[in-house]
Motif scaffolding. Structure first.
Motif, PDB file in Angstrom:
ATOM      1  N   GLN A   1     -48.442   5.245 -43.575  1.00  0.00           N
ATOM      2  CA  GLN A   1     -48.316   4.793 -42.664  1.00  0.00           C
ATOM      3  C   GLN A   1     -49.657   4.454 -41.123  1.00  0.00           C
ATOM      4  O   GLN A   1     -50.026   5.997 -41.370  1.00  0.00           O
TER       5      GLN A   1
ATOM      6  N   LEU B   1     -50.931   3.747 -37.225  1.00  0.00           N
ATOM      7  CA  LEU B   1     -50.105   3.952 -36.138  1.00  0.00           C
ATOM      8  C   LEU B   1     -51.892   3.048 -35.387  1.00  0.00           C
ATOM      9  O   LEU B   1     -52.588   3.986 -35.415  1.00  0.00           O
TER      10      LEU B   1
ATOM     11  N   MET C   1     -49.284  -1.354 -28.879  1.00  0.00           N
ATOM     12  CA  MET C   1     -49.890  -0.889 -30.227  1.00  0.00           C
ATOM     13  C   MET C   1     -48.761  -1.208 -31.258  1.00  0.00           C
ATOM     14  O   MET C   1     -47.878  -2.172 -31.377  1.00  0.00           O
TER      15      MET C   1
ATOM     16  N   ILE D   1     -47.890  -0.659 -35.578  1.00  0.00           N
ATOM     17  CA  ILE D   1     -47.651   0.354 -37.642  1.00  0.00           C
ATOM     18  C   ILE D   1     -47.766  -0.785 -37.920  1.00  0.00           C
ATOM     19  O   ILE D   1     -47.036  -1.723 -38.308  1.00  0.00           O
TER      20      ILE D   1
ATOM     21  N   LYS E   1     -46.185  -4.640 -36.761  1.00  0.00           N
ATOM     22  CA  LYS E   1     -44.599  -4.371 -35.625  1.00  0.00           C
ATOM     23  C   LYS E   1     -46.427  -3.537 -35.034  1.00  0.00           C
ATOM     24  O   LYS E   1     -47.107  -3.304 -34.803  1.00  0.00           O
TER      25      LYS E   1
ATOM     26  N   TYR F   1     -46.089  -3.835 -31.139  1.00  0.00           N
ATOM     27  CA  TYR F   1     -45.195  -3.301 -29.857  1.00  0.00           C
ATOM     28  C   TYR F   1     -45.393  -3.552 -28.277  1.00  0.00           C
ATOM     29  O   TYR F   1     -46.888  -2.601 -28.018  1.00  0.00           O
TER      30      TYR F   1
END
Lengths: 338, 338, 338, 338
Positions: free
Chosen positions: B228, B230, B237, B239, B250, B252
């Protein structure tokens, strides 16, 4: 019946006062807060408590046996020291003080006066951490190799406290409780992405005296909220995920190793996993019971002033390492000097 | 029709040869491996390729235009250098070489002979990373504040390579592709928990020239497999979770900030989230197409030798910092000197 | 200023009274409960409300404009009917009544007296359901093909209400709000695994007049808590997962179809996914505001008595189908007859 | 050495042939497929097998001991019957036949000729299902109350087979293996949302003779892929989630019940959870070993023709119930009659 005075009725104080009011052998005798609306709220919920704006009046109140300090960190020392000198037992919100010297002075004062000095390291009293401590004591985990925690979310950018003092303090308190080997050195890196804000992202590595390694990832600017800690042991591994509503703690056997001759490496497999059912008892209530038990028996609290001091030393050393881009700070000298 | 020779038919070589065999304008002309059983397997799957045990025979084969090196890292330099000197284009598995000096020598040799030198940074060719790069180019993410990656699992304890060279190399390659600001310094901490094993757990912080921060958490001894990353930007942001079968990426929005007057802090909320549909094209095929395209046109590969060299420098500096318990290693001098 | 009387201060009543007390143009004027300790609690939180044990005294109180009924379902009819006859507006907890006939009588009485009759279908007022309704209205979802809900957990085995009346009622209320096509027939199957307990597991299929299909899976004996609803539309698909703290609602594009010639079938792929940021406003407060708005303006509530009646008819028909092992019950006749 | 003939080399046949080729005491002797390209592929991977386009040639081949039928379902009966009549042992892909009568005729023929008739219910041979069966045998689960499965995804809309025959067949095979109580009746509901397509969404409830209940939710039009089965027992509950890479099977203790006096209900809590480590052995290989073992010893296969017949009866009854909107179909008569 122990009469407790609560100083500070802002964000955390009401929770502490409510938990204290649920004790059988104690009661909330006084509440202090500078804010009149806060005192109003306090009065409605604790009608039998006396209400004062100046904490000095509460500390001077001879009917009060013990003082809980739930104010901003920069005021902890003055209030706690005055309370100790007035002969009260003291529970201080974490972090205990903003410098190791102040924290050490509180420890000394409490020892001199033989009063209980306890720090509000709430996580230590959660059913999850208590279950993990129980497994360690039972030898289920074996030697602890590492503690690796991720504590990130999007949210509060505090102005007066950086992300280390806000979030890493929780892990330092948990490590102080779970890991028997003391911290020897710390290397920390951090960054502040917003103007006029303290550091909002940091990574900290703690070297323990026995070779174990702890690592903390704390961040106020993550799009996801993660509260996950891995604990690697010589016998088993643990995942503690505080965002799960069930199965917060999972314990993994390590399966038999397999030798991969072609690639010249050792291969491990996972064995069975086990998630113990956890008590649903509130941590804050357990903590308040510990405070009262120690006052009544003179026992040393699970989260005593010494532990609070060790946590403040780690916070202080971490902050210094960040300013040196991760250069390691030795902790041994600090321990001796204090 | 470009004729490709593959050196090494162990773990990764068969995948590379299979991908190369799917190209329209290229074919697998030769395969070299010391192991007779490996050559047998190669022959069944690539019946028209010539099979040799000694890579020198493959490099000397004038029918071969390009060589792919898929052998253990300590052999990369000798094979790749010989291939370049024999006038071949070269694609080297990652990491490019075991020292910055050797990697730099390969870059120089390729430049002198005007041959393509490409490094097998496979992740750069995944649909997920390509989608993220596309968002960055479009300005969707804004300035990148941080790259924070967790790449942990239980499994292979390699004997000749530590966890940094095994796992962090992937993140260094991705960072080299996504982050426009170069690395200025690195602080790394690590530990080896098993006897006679190299470091199996490490945490690395990279300081970028523009103030951005990258952090990598790599571990061979985690009870869970996590992949993962970030990425925090001034506008959005991201992910990137490679363990998800869908919604690997994803994005955001950051919601409006709220001022919390009582606690003197700024509060951020999440806005909408968006997960783009990703292509299902295999990264390795995209990479092979890039290799052939560059051979045909003389274009610079997306993952060229210079990038391979930068990654090796980071690996080397990280390893040195771990031996100094996180003391930061400046990268500027290295860049100039090489 | 509308004066509200709350009948029943057990599990749900305190929440309703608290929400009502937060309204600007209403206040809690009276609270009724048979239990003296419950009335004590009510008095401490609502010091200006009059407290009575017999709900008849509250209904007879001329200072009360509106009555909220938060008592066990078998008492709903008597209390609500008396309140309507006394000229009060009425909000009834779900399910509205234990038979369609009683629910219909309440609807008729409210119409005759031109009073507001509203049902406490709380989920309709959640930000998640309101966001989904907004997407449907905007045409984002297209024709709705199916509504498929799983609402299971381990926990309460109620004695007087089976799992359909306890859990499926939520989905019937949501379906009544989201699906424009009325229910035509229902087939339901169920089982009771514990002695002297009502059915604790049930599966219900609702046939809608336009061909859409709804399905509910409700269970009190599941080891995991699931609150997940899939809504399939001709344009997009929605997942509503109430257990998520963020991303409760996800909307999926359907990617281009691909023809798989070899296997003679059509293949769909997922397109982009989007998760809208949701308001954090409490559903119960929104619902109370709707109640007051309708009292003031005479508007028809979003969850009016007619909707409450439709939900009770579905509950009743579902229970009958379960006794016939899933034999379908036609709903058309019921609609006409009532 | 048993010589196996494989009829059908399309989607599933290559997997079966590959697994068969890994057996120690068997070999792939012949492969039949109408498609010349398919035969080409078969020849490259199984160079020693004879290749024929007409399955009748394979069945007539006296060197073949056993025939595996991996063709479309409507051809199963003709091929399997001819193979049995030619004295071969037979393994048929699921579903065994498209009608109960045909399936029963195969069972009779195999019995008459004392040949092995086995059905390819692959899931029965997975480590997960075998682990669950082991727990049931050990009494860990207690009496099974329910089997509740969700098997949904977005994807293939087949033209000649509806979602029940495509997906529910897996659960019927698993239920036939795990649940000792036979099915007594079935109620099924379904819908087809696309023109010229068979039903793509269905919900099936199976009533077992001992009061247990099974439920299947199958759907080709879900935005998420779910493969989750809950099994509720009197002693423990199981979750089998086939989408998890680890922890596919979780077993939950049921905690002590608590009496909630105020609300007159029984409350259960979860106890410990346990996830056994599962073998990584491929199900298809285990299945092929079972086929060969039964041929060699005359033992009855774990998934024999009788089980295949029971599954086809359930599929047939489910389809009939869907056309009656869920009206229950009794299965007892069918069992007697066949």
């Amino acid at each position: 019946m122990i009469r407790i005075g609560v100083v500070g009725y802002g964000y955390w104080g009401p929770n502490i006062a409510r938990a204290a009011s649920e004790l059988e052998n104690a009661q909330v005798g006084a509440i202090a807060d500078l804010s009149a609306p806060a005192l109003d709220r306090a009065g409605r919920r604790h009608p039998s408590a006396s209400l004062v704006q100046d904490w000095r009046d509460l500390v001077a109140d001879t009917a009060i046996d013990a003082v809980i300090v739930a104010t901003p960190v920069e005021t902890h020392f003055d209030i706690a020291m005055a309370a100790l000198k007035a002969g009260k037992h003291v529970l201080v919100e974490k972090p205990m003080a903003e410098t190791p010297a102040k924290a050490a002075a509180l420890v000394d004062e409490a020892a001199r006066r033989q009063k209980i000095l306890m720090v509000d390291h709430t996580f230590v009293y959660t059913p999850a951490i208590q279950a993990i401590r129980g497994m360690i004591d039972a030898g289920d985990i074996g030697d602890i190799y590492y503690y690796d925690s991720t504590r990130i979310n999007l949210g509060l950018f505090q102005r007066d406290v950086n992300v280390i003092w806000d979030l890493a303090v929780h892990d330092f308190a948990i490590m102080d409780h779970l890991l028997d080997s003391k911290a020897a050195a710390i290397s920390a890196t951090a960054a502040a992405f917003l103007p006029n804000s303290p550091e909002n992202m940091a990574h900290l590595t703690v070297y323990h005296e026995n070779g174990a390694l702890s690592h903390l990832n704390v961040n106020w600017m993550s799009p996801v909220k993660i509260r996950q800690t891995l604990i690697g042991g010589s016998r088993r591994m643990v995942i503690y995920d505080d965002m799960q509503t069930s199965e917060k703690v999972k314990v993994y056997d390590r399966g038999a190793s397999m030798e991969d001759a072609y690639e010249r490496r050792v291969n491990y497999r996972l064995g069975d996993m086990w998630a113990p059912a956890l008590s649903s008892k509130e941590a804050l209530l357990t903590e308040m019971q510990e405070f009262v038990r120690c006052i009544e028996t003179g026992a040393r609290p699970l989260t005593d002033g010494e532990g609070g001091l060790r946590v403040v030393k780690l916070l202080d050393a971490a902050s210094r390492s960040t300013r040196l881009r991760g250069q390691p700070i030795e902790l041994f000298a600090l321990r001796e000097a204090s």
